[in-house]
Scaffold this motif. Sequence first.
Motif, mmCIF file in Angstrom:
data_model
loop_
_atom_site.group_PDB
_atom_site.id
_atom_site.type_symbol
_atom_site.label_atom_id
_atom_site.label_comp_id
_atom_site.label_asym_id
_atom_site.label_seq_id
_atom_site.Cartn_x
_atom_site.Cartn_y
_atom_site.Cartn_z
ATOM 1 N N ILE A 50 43.063 44.622 25.045
ATOM 2 C CA ILE A 50 42.186 45.210 24.024
ATOM 3 C C ILE A 50 41.036 45.966 24.692
ATOM 4 O O ILE A 50 40.592 47.008 24.222
ATOM 5 N N PHE A 51 40.564 45.449 25.825
ATOM 6 C CA PHE A 51 39.497 46.113 26.595
ATOM 7 C C PHE A 51 40.072 47.115 27.606
ATOM 8 O O PHE A 51 39.310 47.871 28.206
ATOM 9 N N GLY A 52 41.358 47.052 27.822
ATOM 10 C CA GLY A 52 41.949 47.914 28.851
ATOM 11 C C GLY A 52 41.444 47.559 30.235
ATOM 12 O O GLY A 52 41.094 48.434 31.028
ATOM 13 N N THR A 53 41.384 46.276 30.524
ATOM 14 C CA THR A 53 40.869 45.850 31.818
ATOM 15 C C THR A 53 41.655 44.669 32.362
ATOM 16 O O THR A 53 42.253 43.899 31.601
ATOM 17 N N GLU A 54 41.605 44.537 33.690
ATOM 18 C CA GLU A 54 42.159 43.357 34.348
ATOM 19 C C GLU A 54 41.048 42.336 34.582
ATOM 20 O O GLU A 54 41.304 41.221 35.013
ATOM 21 N N LEU A 163 25.663 52.838 37.107
ATOM 22 C CA LEU A 163 26.608 52.086 36.282
ATOM 23 C C LEU A 163 26.777 52.830 34.966
ATOM 24 O O LEU A 163 25.820 53.412 34.451
ATOM 25 N N PHE A 164 27.982 52.790 34.420
ATOM 26 C CA PHE A 164 28.213 53.404 33.113
ATOM 27 C C PHE A 164 28.494 52.272 32.116
ATOM 28 O O PHE A 164 29.503 51.571 32.223
ATOM 29 N N ILE A 165 27.575 52.102 31.192
ATOM 30 C CA ILE A 165 27.580 50.935 30.312
ATOM 31 C C ILE A 165 27.813 51.381 28.868
ATOM 32 O O ILE A 165 27.112 52.263 28.370
ATOM 33 N N VAL A 166 28.801 50.786 28.229
ATOM 34 C CA VAL A 166 29.230 51.297 26.920
ATOM 35 C C VAL A 166 29.136 50.237 25.817
ATOM 36 O O VAL A 166 29.625 49.115 25.962
ATOM 37 N N VAL A 177 40.789 51.916 24.300
ATOM 38 C CA VAL A 177 39.832 52.081 25.386
ATOM 39 C C VAL A 177 40.494 51.563 26.658
ATOM 40 O O VAL A 177 41.182 50.536 26.634
ATOM 41 N N LYS A 178 40.329 52.305 27.740
ATOM 42 C CA LYS A 178 40.922 51.889 29.016
ATOM 43 C C LYS A 178 39.792 51.729 30.012
ATOM 44 O O LYS A 178 39.507 52.627 30.801
ATOM 45 N N MET A 179 39.165 50.588 29.925
ATOM 46 C CA MET A 179 37.967 50.344 30.715
ATOM 47 C C MET A 179 38.184 50.578 32.214
ATOM 48 O O MET A 179 37.393 51.265 32.850
ATOM 49 N N ASP A 180 39.257 50.033 32.765
ATOM 50 C CA ASP A 180 39.498 50.165 34.217
ATOM 51 C C ASP A 180 39.853 51.607 34.583
ATOM 52 O O ASP A 180 39.272 52.193 35.489
ATOM 53 N N GLU A 181 40.799 52.161 33.854
ATOM 54 C CA GLU A 181 41.267 53.513 34.171
ATOM 55 C C GLU A 181 40.155 54.549 34.013
ATOM 56 O O GLU A 181 40.040 55.483 34.795
ATOM 57 N N VAL A 204 32.088 40.649 26.490
ATOM 58 C CA VAL A 204 31.594 41.567 27.517
ATOM 59 C C VAL A 204 32.544 41.560 28.708
ATOM 60 O O VAL A 204 32.923 40.495 29.187
ATOM 61 N N ALA A 205 32.916 42.739 29.177
ATOM 62 C CA ALA A 205 33.733 42.819 30.395
ATOM 63 C C ALA A 205 33.006 43.700 31.405
ATOM 64 O O ALA A 205 32.293 44.643 31.030
ATOM 65 N N LEU A 206 33.171 43.377 32.681
ATOM 66 C CA LEU A 206 32.404 44.047 33.732
ATOM 67 C C LEU A 206 33.285 44.452 34.903
ATOM 68 O O LEU A 206 34.205 43.719 35.277
ATOM 69 N N SER A 207 32.974 45.602 35.479
ATOM 70 C CA SER A 207 33.725 46.101 36.647
ATOM 71 C C SER A 207 33.247 45.391 37.910
ATOM 72 O O SER A 207 32.194 44.747 37.921
ATOM 73 N N GLU A 208 34.000 45.565 39.007
ATOM 74 C CA GLU A 208 33.572 45.025 40.315
ATOM 75 C C GLU A 208 32.182 45.537 40.670
ATOM 76 O O GLU A 208 31.345 44.799 41.169
ATOM 77 N N HIS A 209 31.983 46.836 40.446
ATOM 78 C CA HIS A 209 30.683 47.442 40.779
ATOM 79 C C HIS A 209 29.561 46.774 39.988
ATOM 80 O O HIS A 209 28.508 46.439 40.534
ATOM 81 N N ALA A 210 29.801 46.544 38.715
ATOM 82 C CA ALA A 210 28.776 45.884 37.891
ATOM 83 C C ALA A 210 28.500 44.479 38.423
ATOM 84 O O ALA A 210 27.339 44.061 38.516
ATOM 85 N N TRP A 211 29.545 43.775 38.790
ATOM 86 C CA TRP A 211 29.344 42.416 39.326
ATOM 87 C C TRP A 211 28.543 42.445 40.620
ATOM 88 O O TRP A 211 27.705 41.585 40.867
ATOM 89 N N GLN A 212 28.781 43.448 41.473
ATOM 90 C CA GLN A 212 27.981 43.558 42.708
ATOM 91 C C GLN A 212 26.505 43.701 42.381
ATOM 92 O O GLN A 212 25.656 43.036 42.978
#
Length: 378
Positions: A50-54, A163-166, A177-181, A204-212
């Motif tokens: 649903i979030f388009g993320t791993e 960071l791009f926050i949506v 939505v394809k959060m990762d792609e 809430v889902a977060l990318s590797e960059h956001a986690w850093q």
Amino acid sequence: MLPDQQLLRIPGPTPIPPSVQRAMSQPMIGHRGTETKELLRRVKPRLNPIFGTEQDVLLITGSGTAGLEAAVANTIHPGDEVLVIVTGAFGERFAKICEAYQAKTHRYQVEWGKAVSPAAIEEYFKKYSSIKAVFATFSETSTGVLNPVQALAAVVHKNSDALFIVDGVSSVGGVEVKMDEWSIDILVTGSQKAMMLPPGLTLVALSEHAWQVIDNKKQPPFYLDLKKYRSLDSTPFTPALPLLFGLEKVLELIEDEGLEQVFARHQLLMKMTRAAFRALDIPLLTNDDSASPTVTAVKPDDFDPEKLRSVLKQEFGLETAGGQQHMKGQIFRIGHMGYCSPADILQTISIIEISLRKIGNKVELGKGTRAAQEIYLG
Ligand SMILES: *Cc1c(COP(=O)(O)O)cnc(C)c1O
């Protein structure tokens, strides 16, 4: 109007499917016991498509704004420069949250009813190079605009390390939505919009960059410290268990219908709604290219939308939303997300036609309904 019959066509909260309603009325279970752990393990991974993320999708008790605040509180230091794309009331809310956390907040204002142009944001980066984060609203619920977040993400990452926050509150679950792609760093939604649940849960889902960035942040918040939520089978504080029971059922409904079909249905609902008003010669606030599949804003030029809304509500129990802020009295909005079908739209349009006659407007009965029917028939 029939007592206890509610036709809820506002852009959130949205109607709850009966099976979800029933699932939520289960007796409580221990929030630290194996049943809760197993429930979380069953539910969380199924949010990924649903979030388009791993990446893990985190569940936090609170309304959508709590998720937006978490995104800011976990990444922004006082004095950081941020860019907030403001296309309506929810973009403005993001800006206010940034200000509350003492970010140096630049607003890129777009006329209400229009989507932001990625090229304009690209220009913006030529002036401001030290932006730490860019905030955007996917579906701007106050205007019914769908902003081009994929293109925006590309522009942000090409021109900066920001960071791009949506804010995906009225889109995730109703719009692809394809959060990762697409490289979205933080994507937030709430339970009471396209997710077919009552209010009270934010996801809430977060990318590797956001986690850093988050892992390096000094002074994280307490309740909204996202690091605490990084567990597959537990939550740091008591979860909203009834919403989790409901969420499991919602996922089943989405999987049974098929996610692609869910998105296609929202497109159809949008097209039926827009065709109806066009046939009735009642202007829409947005153009087709930037229209949101989850909410439609109508901007009448020959009747008072508040008068219409009052008849809809009083006589038919049909609830629509008015305009927010300076759009109050100028527009009305119809939510068509989550548990909403073509049958609901046909009913809504036909009730609006008859109510227009009630307020003295000379629409031809059935003209809008017919246009919606024709869209349905393809
Ligand atoms: C509904 C909504 C919110 C969140 O509102 P809450 O009342 O906090 O749930 C945020 N952004 C958008 C785009 C929304 O539609």
